[in-house]
Design an enzyme around this catalytic site. Structure first.
Site, mmCIF file in Angstrom:
data_model
loop_
_atom_site.group_PDB
_atom_site.id
_atom_site.type_symbol
_atom_site.label_atom_id
_atom_site.label_comp_id
_atom_site.label_asym_id
_atom_site.label_seq_id
_atom_site.Cartn_x
_atom_site.Cartn_y
_atom_site.Cartn_z
ATOM 1 N N LEU A 121 0.851 -1.183 0.000
ATOM 2 C CA LEU A 121 0.000 0.000 0.000
ATOM 3 C C LEU A 121 0.884 1.228 0.000
ATOM 4 O O LEU A 121 1.920 1.248 0.640
ATOM 5 C CB LEU A 121 -0.836 0.054 1.278
ATOM 6 N N LYS A 122 0.438 2.251 -0.722
ATOM 7 C CA LYS A 122 1.147 3.508 -0.688
ATOM 8 C C LYS A 122 0.738 4.204 0.602
ATOM 9 O O LYS A 122 -0.388 4.675 0.718
ATOM 10 C CB LYS A 122 0.716 4.351 -1.891
ATOM 11 N N GLU A 123 1.623 4.209 1.565
ATOM 12 C CA GLU A 123 1.293 4.849 2.847
ATOM 13 C C GLU A 123 1.377 6.356 2.667
ATOM 14 O O GLU A 123 2.152 6.832 1.851
ATOM 15 C CB GLU A 123 2.302 4.438 3.925
ATOM 16 N N GLY A 179 -3.213 4.286 -3.270
ATOM 17 C CA GLY A 179 -2.649 3.608 -4.425
ATOM 18 C C GLY A 179 -1.707 2.523 -3.939
ATOM 19 O O GLY A 179 -1.620 2.258 -2.736
#
Ligand code: GTP
Ligand code: MG
Length: 839
Positions: free
Chosen positions: A136-138, A290
């Site tokens: 996951l795009k943190e 994203g």
């Protein structure tokens, strides 16, 4: 993450199964060459060359007083093919023998799907190799950690470190603090970590996720705040990174929080997974911005080696709008205030639609909350609006043809005019033809007319598809007033200017004066027969103050459409212009143009029939435009039997329940943490009654519709109670609502409980099987809360709002003196929604 996609199961991996960690030592000559190219680029003045910015940071804790240089390139330059390195985040240093080395190495800059030729799906498919590791795009901030030769731990944000007093300082400092905490828990030191990183020639890449960097504070509270390790890079010019399985193992060894990942072997499966998440906007119940996909790529798979390579998949429109709809729908279901940041108009419409659907079918809301039926509800709405997703995302632009096609109601006509141009005549004629509503400013008496005028116009839209806001609006500030107020109260109205173009002023003066004198006293304020001298003066005043429409700037750029009319051609002609234009602009509002006879009749009737029901007496106005008030009006008798007004509306919770939970929360806490609570108890400063304020009348101006809703709910409840024979002086119960206690937040002045309102009404059915009406218990405060108590009378309970805003912004630190304590198990208390009257 979803294990169905997992190529190998991380949780059961033992140390013995782990692959060998890659290791490559730095090659001094190679690094020297890199530094040379970078130094050249710093000096480079040519426009076509890439730009590099070098910044030197001294290392405060390092024994030999050494430094690191940060190399920063422009985002867009990473798309070039001639860079000496693609590292985003690069720090270099020189050891005591002046040997150069890379101290910190970020990932190679990576791009979104379709952003570069390399990230087109066909290319990705052709040139990359799995397994594909998806994370996951943190949305915290990136922190690099590495070790120097002398065991100094180096903690950097993207481009800086140390004490430079710039913005990123707090990031690297916050990162270092988080790191110290995690090492302390393991009994390890910063030197230990530095030594290990240095020996392995690596940089640990982590995301600092903490309340203070997050918008939704409850998502990263103390229990899950910290450094999420997501990568380990070798400190080399060429990008080389650990497989995620080793990254996770390293996180375990050094106390980082693991970044969840999913491994998919097949690229087609990767793509369909990403696209399916984009479609629902939800993954694992989390808000997803994203994904980052890690794999290996070769420029020529048959002849050249594969190298580590990342790309990203960010959600774009209309998916971001869908995500907002999903969040807002859940907020509705839980009685929270939906947060609408973008696509305001269409989202508001969607919410109206969703609210009705959920009210009609409580099961829908229940399922939605469990992530079922999200897409269906959205598609139903789009079908109902006859829009596709992309059009809906562009809906805010009402000037677009697609949006206008969809206008079928909620149209407000705003004349821009002077006296006698024929506004009222046209309004009456339009009423004849299409049944449009008509509100005349001249009919409104009393003070504060503009907001009341707007209110009446909007009310008229409840029963009419369109309404004429009959007022001159000759000046820009008047246009501003109505445009702004309408936008604030009714986001979806389409504002159409009926622009009486004022060019030939002499002709206008002649025509309008003639008409007005022919009208005689047949008007609310302009009594030409009896007050002719004054009337000419008033008319002239309007002409002098007239400010023509200027669409290039505010407020007139707020109109959605403009229909130009002439003050001199006659109302029949103007009516025809309006009708034709409406048919073109809003084909679904005016589906066909009425016959010439119908228009004749409408205008004749309008000129013939109109006589005002009201007459004002004109006082001497001086420079002040607008009709003044008659000295005494017949006030309606509704003030009789006056009741106390509603002061606020709140969810009341039993004091014994709250006190019990407070005791429980403080039981396990150290004395220092409960000191303030004990002080409140001992000084009798704990509130005798507890409630969550939903809205106070002080904010009625900001939320007029909600306040009206609350007043009505309160009045309805009172009426029902009276009908049932109740004689209680306490206001009647409006509804039941559960209140979940989340956290205690306090400083030395006051203490509050952050709560979540759990709205059950929408899914409950009354005993006779009738579905209860949807109730929207929105709390207008930024953070719903119960004030527990304040230090003394000088600290007002409403100051909780300030404390909680500060807490949201800064978190709880020693410096700001705020403490927060989580309620274990998040207890749920029964609450009652009830009004509280003014004293
Ligand atoms: P105020 O409310 O005073 O600002 O004026 P208004 O813009 O509402 O104008 P209104 O519609 O009252 O028109 C002024 C007078 O002119 C009325 O007596 C109308 O009946 C009359 N009138 C309107 N249109 C025409 C027209 O096309 N021809 C003629 N002869 N009279 C018209
Ligand atoms: Mg009029």
């Amino acid at each position: 993450m979803d294990n169905a996609h997992t190529g190998y199961d991380m949780s059961s991996t033992t140390v013995a199964d782990l692959p060998m960690a890659p290791y490559t030592a730095q090659d001094v000559q190679e690094v020297e060459k890199l530094l040379h190219s970078l130094d050249e680029a710093v000096k480079q003045k040519s426009r076509s060359a890439f730009k590099v910015k070098k910044t030197r940071f001294s290392i405060a804790n390092s024994k030999d007083g050494s430094y690191v240089d940060s190399w920063k390139m422009n985002d867009w330059d990473y798309k070039r093919r001639d860079l000496p390195t693609y590292a985003r985040g690069l720090f270099t240093t020189r050891d005591e023998h002046k040997q150069p080395s890379i101290a910190v190495r970020g990932y190679d800059k990576f791009f979104n799907v379709n952003e570069t030729p390399d990230t087109r799906w066909e290319t990705i498919k052709e040139r990359t190799q799995g397994p594909y590791e998806i994370t996951l795009k943190e949305n915290g901030c990136i922190i690099f950690v590495s070790g120097l030769a002398d065991d100094t731990l180096l903690v950097c944000s993207k481009h800086s470190t140390g004490d430079r007093g710039d913005v990123e300082l707090s990031h690297s400092r916050a990162g270092e603090t988080a790191l110290e905490k995690q090492l302390e828990r393991l009994g390890k030191s910063k030197q230990d970590l530095a030594r290990d990183l240095y020996a392995r020639n690596i940089t640990a890449v982590a995301e600092l996720c903490d309340d203070s960097f997050e918008e939704h504070i409850l998502a990263y509270g103390p229990e899950n705040a910290g450094l999420y390790l997501h990568g380990i890079n070798l400190n080399l010019p060429t990008f080389s990174t650990y497989p995620s399985i080793l990254v996770q193992d390293y996180a375990r060894q050094w106390g980082f929080i693991k970044t969840e990942l999913m491994v998919i072997k097949d690229i087609d499966e990767v793509r369909s997974f990403l696209e399916s998440v984009a479609e629902t906007g939800a993954h694992d119940g989390r808000d997803v911005e994203g994904f980052v996909i890690r794999c290996r790529k070769s420029p020529k798979p048959n002849s050249m080696p594969y190298q580590d390579w990342f790309f990203k998949y960010k959600f774009e429109e209309p998916y971001l709008m869908y995500r907002q709809w999903r969040e807002c729908t859940k907020a509705l279901i839980h009685g929270r205030t939906p947060i609408v940041k973008k696509h305001k108009a269409i989202t508001q419409e969607y919410l109206l639609y969703a609210r009705n659907r959920i009210a009609a079918d409580p099961e829908l809301g229940r399922k939605y909350d469990q992530n079922h039926g999200i897409i269906q509800l959205r598609n139903d709405f789009l079908a109902y609006k006859q829009l596709n997703g992309a059009d809906a995302a562009n809906f805010g632009d009402l000037h677009s043809d697609a949006a206008k096609t969809n206008v079928t109601k909620d149209v407000i006509f705003v004349p821009i005019s002077t006296i006698g141009c024929g506004k009222t005549t046209l309004a009456v004629a339009l009423g004849h033809l299409f049944g449009y509503g008509h509100i005349q400013n001249d009919n409104i008496k009393g003070t504060k007319r503009p907001p009341r005028f707007t209110r009446m116009v909007l009310d008229e839209l409840q029963t009419h598809t369109a309404v004429i806001a009959d007022r001159n609006n000759a000046q820009r500030h008047e246009r501003n007033q109505i445009l702004t107020d309408v936008k604030n109260m009714h986001l979806n109205a389409t504002m159409v200017a009926l622009n009486f173009v004022h060019v030939d002023i002499d002709a206008i003066r002649a025509v309008t004066q003639e008409r007005v004198f022919a009208r005689g006293d047949n008007h609310q304020t302009i009594h030409a027969s009896t007050e002719s001298g004054k009337v000419v003066g008033i008319m002239e005043g309007f002409i002098q103050r007239f400010e023509p429409l200027d669409l290039s700037r505010a407020p007139d750029d707020g109109f959605d459409a403009v229909i130009d009319l002439s003050p001199t051609v006659g109302s029949r002609k103007n009516l025809e212009t309006i009708v034709n234009q409406l048919h073109m602009l809003f084909p679904n509002l005016v589906k066909e143009v009425p016959s010439a006879e119908a228009m004749d009749t409408a205008v004749e009737a309008a000129i013939g029939e109109y006589a005002p029901a009201l007459r004002h007496k004109i006082a001497d106005r001086g420079k002040n435009p607008g009709p003044s008030l008659p000295p005494k009006q017949n006030q309606p008798a509704k003030q009789a039997g006056k009741k106390k007004p509603l002061e606020y509306i709140a969810v009341h919770v039993a004091a014994k329940d709250v006190n019990a939970e407070l005791e429980r929360a403080f039981r396990g806490q150290p004395a220092a943490a409960s000191r303030f609570f004990r002080q409140l108890q001992q000084t009798r400063r704990v509130q005798p009654e507890f409630h969550v304020t939903l809205m106070h009348r002080a904010s009625a101006k900001e939320h007029p519709e909600l306040w009206a809703h609350y007043i009505k709910s309160h009045a309805d409840a009172e009426a029902a109670a009276t009908a049932a024979g109740s004689v209680s002086i306490t206001p009647a119960e409006i509804s039941k609502l559960e209140v979940q206690l989340e956290r205690l937040v306090f400083d030395s002045q006051l203490m509050a409980i952050v709560v979540r309102l759990i709205n059950k009404d929408i899914s409950s059915q009354a005993e006779d099987g009738e579905i209860q009406e949807w109730t929207d218990w929105t709390c207008v405060n930024k953070v719903s809360h119960i004030t527990v108590g304040t230090r003394n009378d000088s600290v007002k309970p409403k100051e909780s709002n300030k404390l909680l805003t500060r807490w949201l912004d800064e978190g709880s630190t020693e410096k700001n003196g705020i403490t927060d304590i989580v309620f274990e198990g998040k207890p749920i208390l029964q609450g009652v929604v009830r009004g509280v009257l003014s004293r």
